[in-house]
Design a protein around this motif. Structure first.
Motif, PDB file in Angstrom:
ATOM      1  N   LEU A  96       0.830  -1.207   0.000  1.00 50.00           N
ATOM      2  CA  LEU A  96       0.000   0.000   0.000  1.00 50.00           C
ATOM      3  C   LEU A  96       0.865   1.257   0.000  1.00 50.00           C
ATOM      4  O   LEU A  96       0.556   2.234  -0.692  1.00 50.00           O
ATOM      5  CB  LEU A  96      -0.920  -0.009   1.216  1.00 50.00           C
ATOM      6  CG  LEU A  96      -1.915   1.148   1.338  1.00 50.00           C
ATOM      7  CD1 LEU A  96      -2.871   1.159   0.154  1.00 50.00           C
ATOM      8  CD2 LEU A  96      -2.689   1.050   2.645  1.00 50.00           C
ATOM      9  N   ALA A  97       1.961   1.235   0.749  1.00 49.38           N
ATOM     10  CA  ALA A  97       2.868   2.384   0.775  1.00 49.38           C
ATOM     11  C   ALA A  97       3.407   2.683  -0.614  1.00 49.38           C
ATOM     12  O   ALA A  97       3.543   3.847  -1.015  1.00 49.38           O
ATOM     13  CB  ALA A  97       4.012   2.119   1.753  1.00 49.38           C
ATOM     14  N   GLY A  98       3.719   1.628  -1.372  1.00 43.95           N
ATOM     15  CA  GLY A  98       4.201   1.829  -2.734  1.00 43.95           C
ATOM     16  C   GLY A  98       3.122   2.351  -3.662  1.00 43.95           C
ATOM     17  O   GLY A  98       3.388   3.175  -4.540  1.00 43.95           O
ATOM     18  N   LEU A  99       1.892   1.895  -3.471  1.00 42.33           N
ATOM     19  CA  LEU A  99       0.792   2.339  -4.317  1.00 42.33           C
ATOM     20  C   LEU A  99       0.422   3.796  -4.050  1.00 42.33           C
ATOM     21  O   LEU A  99       0.120   4.546  -4.983  1.00 42.33           O
ATOM     22  CB  LEU A  99      -0.430   1.441  -4.102  1.00 42.33           C
ATOM     23  CG  LEU A  99      -0.287  -0.025  -4.533  1.00 42.33           C
ATOM     24  CD1 LEU A  99      -1.532  -0.813  -4.140  1.00 42.33           C
ATOM     25  CD2 LEU A  99      -0.049  -0.123  -6.031  1.00 42.33           C
ATOM     26  N   LEU A 100       0.421   4.194  -2.787  1.00 38.11           N
ATOM     27  CA  LEU A 100      -0.020   5.538  -2.428  1.00 38.11           C
ATOM     28  C   LEU A 100       1.050   6.597  -2.692  1.00 38.11           C
ATOM     29  O   LEU A 100       0.722   7.768  -2.861  1.00 38.11           O
ATOM     30  CB  LEU A 100      -0.430   5.580  -0.951  1.00 38.11           C
ATOM     31  CG  LEU A 100      -1.624   4.719  -0.558  1.00 38.11           C
ATOM     32  CD1 LEU A 100      -1.925   4.857   0.930  1.00 38.11           C
ATOM     33  CD2 LEU A 100      -2.860   5.105  -1.378  1.00 38.11           C
ATOM     34  N   GLN A 101       2.317   6.196  -2.696  1.00 37.68           N
ATOM     35  CA  GLN A 101       3.426   7.127  -2.952  1.00 37.68           C
ATOM     36  C   GLN A 101       3.292   8.385  -2.108  1.00 37.68           C
ATOM     37  O   GLN A 101       3.214   9.515  -2.605  1.00 37.68           O
ATOM     38  CB  GLN A 101       3.494   7.473  -4.438  1.00 37.68           C
ATOM     39  CG  GLN A 101       4.106   6.381  -5.284  1.00 37.68           C
ATOM     40  CD  GLN A 101       5.560   6.097  -4.868  1.00 37.68           C
ATOM     41  OE1 GLN A 101       6.436   6.941  -5.032  1.00 37.68           O
ATOM     42  NE2 GLN A 101       5.792   4.910  -4.318  1.00 37.68           N
ATOM     43  N   CYS A 102       3.252   8.193  -0.806  1.00 37.03           N
ATOM     44  CA  CYS A 102       3.128   9.291   0.142  1.00 37.03           C
ATOM     45  C   CYS A 102       4.101   9.051   1.293  1.00 37.03           C
ATOM     46  O   CYS A 102       4.656   7.955   1.415  1.00 37.03           O
ATOM     47  CB  CYS A 102       1.699   9.381   0.671  1.00 37.03           C
ATOM     48  SG  CYS A 102       1.188   7.940   1.648  1.00 37.03           S
ATOM     49  N   PRO A 103       4.327  10.035   2.153  1.00 37.36           N
ATOM     50  CA  PRO A 103       5.182   9.804   3.313  1.00 37.36           C
ATOM     51  C   PRO A 103       4.637   8.668   4.185  1.00 37.36           C
ATOM     52  O   PRO A 103       3.426   8.531   4.362  1.00 37.36           O
ATOM     53  CB  PRO A 103       5.135  11.144   4.053  1.00 37.36           C
ATOM     54  CG  PRO A 103       4.797  12.147   3.011  1.00 37.36           C
ATOM     55  CD  PRO A 103       3.877  11.437   2.062  1.00 37.36           C
ATOM     56  N   VAL A 104       5.542   7.855   4.720  1.00 35.59           N
ATOM     57  CA  VAL A 104       5.170   6.721   5.555  1.00 35.59           C
ATOM     58  C   VAL A 104       5.860   6.885   6.909  1.00 35.59           C
ATOM     59  O   VAL A 104       7.054   7.186   6.967  1.00 35.59           O
ATOM     60  CB  VAL A 104       5.590   5.383   4.920  1.00 35.59           C
ATOM     61  CG1 VAL A 104       5.129   4.209   5.777  1.00 35.59           C
ATOM     62  CG2 VAL A 104       5.043   5.270   3.502  1.00 35.59           C
ATOM     63  N   TYR A 105       5.068   6.689   7.970  1.00 33.95           N
ATOM     64  CA  TYR A 105       5.583   6.800   9.337  1.00 33.95           C
ATOM     65  C   TYR A 105       5.244   5.543  10.114  1.00 33.95           C
ATOM     66  O   TYR A 105       4.177   4.950   9.916  1.00 33.95           O
ATOM     67  CB  TYR A 105       4.958   7.995  10.065  1.00 33.95           C
ATOM     68  CG  TYR A 105       5.442   9.348   9.615  1.00 33.95           C
ATOM     69  CD1 TYR A 105       6.354  10.082  10.377  1.00 33.95           C
ATOM     70  CD2 TYR A 105       4.981   9.920   8.432  1.00 33.95           C
ATOM     71  CE1 TYR A 105       6.788  11.335   9.971  1.00 33.95           C
ATOM     72  CE2 TYR A 105       5.418  11.169   8.015  1.00 33.95           C
ATOM     73  CZ  TYR A 105       6.317  11.870   8.789  1.00 33.95           C
ATOM     74  OH  TYR A 105       6.759  13.113   8.394  1.00 33.95           O
ATOM     75  N   GLY A 106       6.123   5.160  11.022  1.00 35.63           N
ATOM     76  CA  GLY A 106       5.764   4.186  12.035  1.00 35.63           C
ATOM     77  C   GLY A 106       5.039   4.913  13.156  1.00 35.63           C
ATOM     78  O   GLY A 106       5.441   6.009  13.550  1.00 35.63           O
ATOM     79  N   LEU A 107       3.945   4.330  13.638  1.00 36.51           N
ATOM     80  CA  LEU A 107       3.168   4.926  14.722  1.00 36.51           C
ATOM     81  C   LEU A 107       3.282   4.036  15.955  1.00 36.51           C
ATOM     82  O   LEU A 107       2.879   2.878  15.942  1.00 36.51           O
ATOM     83  CB  LEU A 107       1.698   5.064  14.321  1.00 36.51           C
ATOM     84  CG  LEU A 107       0.716   5.475  15.427  1.00 36.51           C
ATOM     85  CD1 LEU A 107       1.076   6.848  15.979  1.00 36.51           C
ATOM     86  CD2 LEU A 107      -0.725   5.455  14.902  1.00 36.51           C
ATOM     87  N   PHE A 108       3.853   4.600  17.016  1.00 30.01           N
ATOM     88  CA  PHE A 108       3.999   3.883  18.278  1.00 30.01           C
ATOM     89  C   PHE A 108       3.475   4.776  19.395  1.00 30.01           C
ATOM     90  O   PHE A 108       3.752   5.978  19.424  1.00 30.01           O
ATOM     91  CB  PHE A 108       5.467   3.532  18.541  1.00 30.01           C
ATOM     92  CG  PHE A 108       6.108   2.754  17.428  1.00 30.01           C
ATOM     93  CD1 PHE A 108       5.972   1.376  17.350  1.00 30.01           C
ATOM     94  CD2 PHE A 108       6.841   3.403  16.444  1.00 30.01           C
ATOM     95  CE1 PHE A 108       6.552   0.655  16.312  1.00 30.01           C
ATOM     96  CE2 PHE A 108       7.426   2.694  15.404  1.00 30.01           C
ATOM     97  CZ  PHE A 108       7.277   1.323  15.337  1.00 30.01           C
ATOM     98  N   CYS A 109       2.691   4.195  20.287  1.00 31.89           N
ATOM     99  CA  CYS A 109       2.159   4.961  21.414  1.00 31.89           C
ATOM    100  C   CYS A 109       2.348   4.148  22.681  1.00 31.89           C
ATOM    101  O   CYS A 109       1.706   3.111  22.857  1.00 31.89           O
ATOM    102  CB  CYS A 109       0.683   5.296  21.204  1.00 31.89           C
ATOM    103  SG  CYS A 109      -0.002   6.250  22.569  1.00 31.89           S
ATOM    104  N   ILE A 110       3.230   4.610  23.533  1.00 33.30           N
ATOM    105  CA  ILE A 110       3.619   3.864  24.734  1.00 33.30           C
ATOM    106  C   ILE A 110       3.322   4.694  25.979  1.00 33.30           C
ATOM    107  O   ILE A 110       3.589   5.897  26.006  1.00 33.30           O
ATOM    108  CB  ILE A 110       5.111   3.507  24.673  1.00 33.30           C
ATOM    109  CG1 ILE A 110       5.394   2.613  23.456  1.00 33.30           C
ATOM    110  CG2 ILE A 110       5.551   2.806  25.944  1.00 33.30           C
ATOM    111  CD1 ILE A 110       6.858   2.375  23.213  1.00 33.30           C
TER     112      ILE A 110
END
Length: 308
Positions: free
Chosen positions: A232-246
């Motif tokens: 999906l990241a390749g298809l959308l061609q947009c910034p990608v972030y890891g989301l972590f909430c601790i």
């Protein structure tokens, strides 16, 4: 002991009426009453669900060996693991009801994410079942223009949306029911990205519909992870972030970790690029898991391919 089925059939079977009940308890009596309500329920679940209990024990066994320790007191650690999950449910209720105080949440990487959104396109957030990613809703409260779309496997997504709107009419959270990433889903999400919205997808669980997986080392052993979020990241061609909430010392730390400016590949190197992205994500997931292991809420055999 009977083997557990796919994770979608075991850990998250909560019905809409159950969520409505939890909302009611939380709104009526706040955190203390909901804790009094949930602790015995979760303790009973721990006693009556040997597969989930064993999966938790196995996680703590692997973690101890990975850290060079003796795997001791596994049942005690497992029970405390489930109690931590009960507290996470309470935090989830508070986040959905906008009842988390502003000083209970801190951000890391928020400015860079907002800068990316300020360029007119959205971003893809790779979430996981470590901590409580629902708390990222606080960002939408602080930044009203931020719209968050969360991909979920539940068939009750639209009913959940109505439930959230009932208890919080100003909610900027939209749940999208998705079982696999096909052309129609990709086009729908591309529209969200073009509108400058956030799309959140779990990147740590194998696909419900039996999609493609990649193996990556996690706590010293190969574990299956989904390829779909990275495709999906390749298809959308947009910034990608890891989301972590601790949750650390009573404060929620929301981490937006830059992962990619947009995955790209050719026909020849597509598989290599996707597998490398999965392995890199597994490394970051392991890093954060080691910092807060009790907030790892995957109560199934994470190192085995699950069958739906």
């Amino acid at each position: 002991m009977k083997a557990a089925g796919h994770w979608a059939q075991i850990g998250e079977s909560t019905c809409v009426w159950g969520m409505r009940l939890l909302f009611g308890v939380f709104r009526y009596g706040g955190r203390p009453l909901l804790q009094a309500f949930l602790y015995p329920v979760v303790s009973y679940y721990w006693l009556s669900h040997p597969n989930a209990r064993q999966a938790s024990r196995e996680f703590w066994r692997r973690l101890a060996i990975f850290n060079g320790e003796r795997p001791e007191h596994l049942s005690w650690r497992s029970w405390r693991h489930f109690i931590a999950f009960a507290n996470a449910i309470i935090d989830k209720m508070a986040a959905w009801a906008d009842a988390l105080p502003a000083d209970a949440v801190e951000f890391q990487g928020r400015e860079r994410l907002l800068a990316d959104l300020g360029r007119g396109r959205g971003a893809l957030l790779l979430a996981c079942h470590l901590g409580n990613p629902e708390v990222c809703r606080v960002m939408a409260r602080r930044d009203p223009n931020v719209k968050i779309n969360v991909l979920v496997h539940t068939k009750h997504a639209e009913r959940f949306n109505r439930l959230l709107a009932r208890y919080n009419p100003a909610s900027a959270l939209n749940l999208l029911q998705v079982t696999e990433i096909d052309a129609g889903v990709a086009m729908r999400l591309a529209e969200k990205i073009e509108q400058g919205e956030l799309v959140v997808i779990a990147a740590d669980r194998t696909p419900v519909g039996g999609g493609r997986i990649a193996w990556a080392d996690f706590l010293g052993a190969p574990a299956p992870l989904p390829q779909g979020p990275f495709v999906l990241a390749g298809l959308l061609q947009c910034p990608v972030y890891g989301l972590f909430c601790i949750n650390q010392a009573g404060r929620h730390r929301i981490i937006f970790e830059p992962f990619s400016d947009g995955l790209t590949w050719t026909r020849a190197n597509r598989d290599a690029v996707i597998h490398a992205a999965v392995r890199r994500y597994a490394e970051r997931l392991q890093h954060h898991c080691l910092a807060a292991p009790r907030q790892w809420f995957n109560f199934y055999d994470f190192w085995r391919v699950q069958k739906c």
